[in-house]
Design a protein around this motif. Structure first.
Motif, PDB file in Angstrom:
ATOM      1  N   THR A 123     -14.719   3.105   4.851  1.00 43.42           N
ATOM      2  CA  THR A 123     -13.410   2.919   5.449  1.00 43.42           C
ATOM      3  C   THR A 123     -13.426   3.061   6.840  1.00 43.42           C
ATOM      4  O   THR A 123     -12.919   2.537   7.928  1.00 43.42           O
ATOM      5  CB  THR A 123     -12.185   3.688   5.047  1.00 43.42           C
TER       6      THR A 123
ATOM      7  N   ILE B  51       0.862  -1.177  -0.017  1.00 46.12           N
ATOM      8  CA  ILE B  51       0.002  -0.081   0.050  1.00 46.12           C
ATOM      9  C   ILE B  51       0.834   1.293  -0.029  1.00 46.12           C
ATOM     10  O   ILE B  51       0.636   2.300   0.609  1.00 46.12           O
ATOM     11  CB  ILE B  51      -0.984   0.093   1.188  1.00 46.12           C
TER      12      ILE B  51
ATOM     13  N   ILE C 143     -13.015  -2.804   1.079  1.00 44.48           N
ATOM     14  CA  ILE C 143     -13.526  -1.338   1.281  1.00 44.48           C
ATOM     15  C   ILE C 143     -14.452  -0.950   0.113  1.00 44.48           C
ATOM     16  O   ILE C 143     -15.738  -0.093   0.590  1.00 44.48           O
ATOM     17  CB  ILE C 143     -12.348  -0.187   1.059  1.00 44.48           C
TER      18      ILE C 143
ATOM     19  N   LEU D  86      -6.114   7.435   0.524  1.00 43.17           N
ATOM     20  CA  LEU D  86      -7.312   7.141   1.382  1.00 43.17           C
ATOM     21  C   LEU D  86      -6.958   7.770   2.832  1.00 43.17           C
ATOM     22  O   LEU D  86      -7.957   8.416   3.266  1.00 43.17           O
ATOM     23  CB  LEU D  86      -8.001   5.816   1.186  1.00 43.17           C
TER      24      LEU D  86
ATOM     25  N   ASP E 137      -4.181   4.833  -3.958  1.00 42.29           N
ATOM     26  CA  ASP E 137      -4.059   3.520  -3.234  1.00 42.29           C
ATOM     27  C   ASP E 137      -4.618   4.043  -1.830  1.00 42.29           C
ATOM     28  O   ASP E 137      -5.373   4.862  -1.481  1.00 42.29           O
ATOM     29  CB  ASP E 137      -2.691   3.358  -3.358  1.00 42.29           C
ATOM     30  N   LYS E 138      -4.391   2.950  -0.996  1.00 39.34           N
ATOM     31  CA  LYS E 138      -5.189   3.131   0.298  1.00 39.34           C
ATOM     32  C   LYS E 138      -4.121   4.044   1.099  1.00 39.34           C
ATOM     33  O   LYS E 138      -4.760   4.676   2.231  1.00 39.34           O
ATOM     34  CB  LYS E 138      -4.825   1.668   1.141  1.00 39.34           C
TER      35      LYS E 138
ATOM     36  N   VAL F  89      -8.997  -3.431  -0.757  1.00 40.54           N
ATOM     37  CA  VAL F  89      -9.465  -2.321  -1.656  1.00 40.54           C
ATOM     38  C   VAL F  89     -10.930  -2.907  -1.795  1.00 40.54           C
ATOM     39  O   VAL F  89     -11.992  -2.126  -1.960  1.00 40.54           O
ATOM     40  CB  VAL F  89      -8.852  -1.979  -2.917  1.00 40.54           C
TER      41      VAL F  89
END
Length: 209
Positions: free
Chosen positions: A26, A4, A44, A65, A61-62, A41
């Protein structure tokens, strides 16, 4: 462990509907006890009711986020804190801290995820440091102005005092919302306010303005 660590600066501004759904989903997963690193992902996206491709339309990407979620936490906290000025007095400072405690309680799961990811991701560490810098710069400017006006003693070291109250205060907030009873939020906010007012700003005992 899935990677990530792809990089991009977190977006700012009003989120779109799908973007808001992903952010909210999330946060729900984290509140329910999810480990951010282990959240996928797809998981989520499913929770948000959107396609996986939609996730990548809004977040690289996370990490992207997580930084968006963290920006909401810090923006809300800074808005409350920076609205206070010394002429408002200690009681208004107490009110401001109580509002900040409420923000931290609302975003406690996000703050936990930040601590988790910061242990292995330099981008998140740097991002969090930059977010705290806005509090550092604001506090330092305020203390120096109070010294120049003669309301805070000249022997105060503004840089050291700022480090104590910003870094120490943030850690105290995290500890309180993690382990403290919500019923003690008002008492905690009062103690923080009194510590700043009589300790850092050096107001005389009994002085409230």
């Amino acid at each position: 462990m899935p990677s990530i660590t792809r990089r991009r600066t977190a977006n700012v501004g009003r989120p779109t509907s799908a973007e808001a759904d992903i952010l909210a989903a999330t946060q729900r997963l984290l509140i329910d006890g999810g480990n951010f690193t282990e959240l996928g992902v797809q998981q989520i996206s499913t929770e948000a009711g959107v396609a996986r491709s939609t996730f990548y339309n809004h977040f690289r990407d996370k990490i992207d986020l997580l930084m968006r979620l963290a920006t909401e936490l810090m923006s809300s906290s800074f808005d409350v804190t920076s609205a206070w000025k010394p002429s408002d007095g200690v009681e208004h400072l107490e009110d401001a801290f109580l509002q900040v405690v409420k923000v931290y309680r609302k975003h406690a799961a996000v703050r936990r995820a930040l601590a988790e990811v910061a242990t292995y991701d330099a981008t998140v560490r740097d991002f969090w440091s930059a977010e705290l810098n806005q509090f550092t710069n604001w506090t330092l400017t305020l203390l120096r102005a109070e010294q120049d006006a003669g309301r805070t003693p000249a022997d105060l070291d503004p840089a050291s005092a700022t480090r104590v109250i910003v870094m120490g205060g943030e850690r105290a907030l995290v500890d309180h919302v993690t382990t403290g009873d919500p019923g003690s939020d008002a008492a905690f906010a009062r103690e923080m306010a009194l510590t700043w007012w009589y300790g850092v700003y050096r107001r005389p005992a009994g002085y409230s303005k």
